[in-house]
Design a protein around this motif. Structure first.
Motif, PDB file in Angstrom:
ATOM      1  N   MET A   1     -15.827  51.018  -3.351  1.00  0.00           N
ATOM      2  CA  MET A   1     -16.616  50.495  -2.238  1.00  0.00           C
ATOM      3  C   MET A   1     -18.024  51.103  -2.239  1.00  0.00           C
ATOM      4  SD  MET A   1     -14.737  48.465  -0.424  1.00  0.00           S
ATOM      5  CE  MET A   1     -13.164  49.281  -0.395  1.00  0.00           C
ATOM      6  N   ARG A   2     -19.016  50.268  -1.992  1.00  0.00           N
ATOM      7  CA  ARG A   2     -20.397  50.788  -2.030  1.00  0.00           C
ATOM      8  C   ARG A   2     -20.812  51.391  -0.689  1.00  0.00           C
ATOM      9  NH1 ARG A   2     -23.991  45.895  -3.992  1.00  0.00           N
ATOM     10  NH2 ARG A   2     -25.464  47.478  -4.661  1.00  0.00           N
ATOM     11  N   SER A   3     -21.499  52.498  -0.727  1.00  0.00           N
ATOM     12  CA  SER A   3     -22.077  53.069   0.487  1.00  0.00           C
ATOM     13  C   SER A   3     -23.230  52.177   0.944  1.00  0.00           C
ATOM     14  CB  SER A   3     -22.584  54.487   0.226  1.00  0.00           C
ATOM     15  OG  SER A   3     -21.484  55.329  -0.021  1.00  0.00           O
ATOM     16  N   VAL A   4     -23.519  52.191   2.219  1.00  0.00           N
ATOM     17  CA  VAL A   4     -24.540  51.276   2.741  1.00  0.00           C
ATOM     18  C   VAL A   4     -25.564  51.991   3.626  1.00  0.00           C
ATOM     19  CG1 VAL A   4     -22.961  49.299   2.707  1.00  0.00           C
ATOM     20  CG2 VAL A   4     -23.222  50.588   4.809  1.00  0.00           C
ATOM     21  N   ILE A   5     -26.744  51.372   3.705  1.00  0.00           N
ATOM     22  CA  ILE A   5     -27.801  51.831   4.608  1.00  0.00           C
ATOM     23  C   ILE A   5     -28.098  50.672   5.551  1.00  0.00           C
ATOM     24  CG2 ILE A   5     -30.237  52.465   4.767  1.00  0.00           C
ATOM     25  CD1 ILE A   5     -30.095  53.540   1.931  1.00  0.00           C
ATOM     26  N   PHE A   6     -27.954  50.881   6.846  1.00  0.00           N
ATOM     27  CA  PHE A   6     -28.319  49.824   7.782  1.00  0.00           C
ATOM     28  C   PHE A   6     -29.741  50.017   8.281  1.00  0.00           C
ATOM     29  CE2 PHE A   6     -23.634  49.162   8.771  1.00  0.00           C
ATOM     30  CZ  PHE A   6     -23.595  47.901   8.187  1.00  0.00           C
ATOM     31  N   LEU A   7     -30.589  49.012   8.005  1.00  0.00           N
ATOM     32  CA  LEU A   7     -31.965  49.013   8.484  1.00  0.00           C
ATOM     33  C   LEU A   7     -32.046  47.869   9.481  1.00  0.00           C
ATOM     34  CD1 LEU A   7     -32.867  49.095   4.857  1.00  0.00           C
ATOM     35  CD2 LEU A   7     -33.990  50.772   6.318  1.00  0.00           C
TER      36      LEU A   7
END
Ligand code: ADP
Length: 214
Positions: A1-7
């Motif tokens: 699973m890919r880590s994510v950045i919420f902008l």
């Protein structure tokens, strides 16, 4: 699973998507907003910055992120609310490189200003578990008026959830965070998630597709 950045602009639903990833896929959520809110009780200066909707200084933010990233072992993580400036985006890149963390998915949550304004005065938060509700939304209101579904305690309103503070935060988003978004757009692929609809089925489907890629 890919880590994510919420902008994302304020009230766009990054907390709700984060909760979904935590509950369904075991992500570890790193939310600068949540961490700062806990510090507010013993820090008047911080409390007034946050109530106004202004940004907290980059150094404080990057110290928080650095501490939190050290706690990550192998699980995928969510950066919820970081970076909010171009400087934070660049510093974050340096930090992730040093930790040899690669392939993070930046996600921009797109919601129109009109829709965000409609959500401002309806948000309620559980003081115990942090879950967010919206009393004007059929999908997001609590089962019982003003009571958390999980903890059964009275919900509270965040100090910065008023129109004035929202408009400041929205202005900060346009003047600072859009530059961080541009940075990711140029560097790698940025996923745009449309969260204008109350029904999030489609947005969740897109999100799930993206975190499984690679
Ligand atoms: P929202 O998405 O509704 O704006 P957050 O909980 O993410 O709420 O953030 C609340 C406040 O915390 C911001 O308005 C700001 O004052 C502070 N904050 C959170 N993250 C950052 C950051 N990366 N840089 C600077 N300030 C931040």
């Amino acid at each position: 699973m890919r880590s994510v950045i919420f902008l994302a602009p304020p009230l766009s639903g990054k907390g709700t998507f984060s909760d979904y990833l935590v509950e369904n896929y075991g992500y570890k959520q790193i939310s600068t907003g949540d961490i700062l809110r806990k510090r507010m009780a013993s820090d008047e200066k911080l409390a007034s910055i946050m109530a106004s909707g202004a940004l907290v200084d980059d150094e404080t933010i990057m110290d928080i992120v650095s501490d939190e990233l050290k706690k990550i072992s192998n699980e995928p993580f969510i950066l919820d609310g970081i970076p909010r400036t171009l400087n934070q985006a660049e510093k974050l890149d340096e930090m992730l490189n040093k930790l040899n963390i690669k392939d993070i998915l930046p996600i921009y949550i797109d919601v129109t200003k009109d829709n965000l304004i409609k959500r401002v005065t309806g948000r309620r938060v559980c003081p115990k578990c942090g879950k967010s509700y919206n009393i004007y939304s059929e999908s997001f209101k609590p089962q019982e008026d003003s009571i958390c579904d999980n903890c059964k305690v009275e919900l509270t309103t965040r100090k910065d959830d008023n129109l004035e503070s929202f408009l400041n935060r929205y202005e900060v988003f346009n003047s600072s965070t859009l530059k961080a978004i541009e940075y990711y757009k140029e560097k790698e692929s940025l996923l745009v998630l449309d969260n204008n609809n109350e029904d999030q089925t489609e947005a969740i489907k897109v999100l799930e597709g993206a975190i499984h890629e690679h």
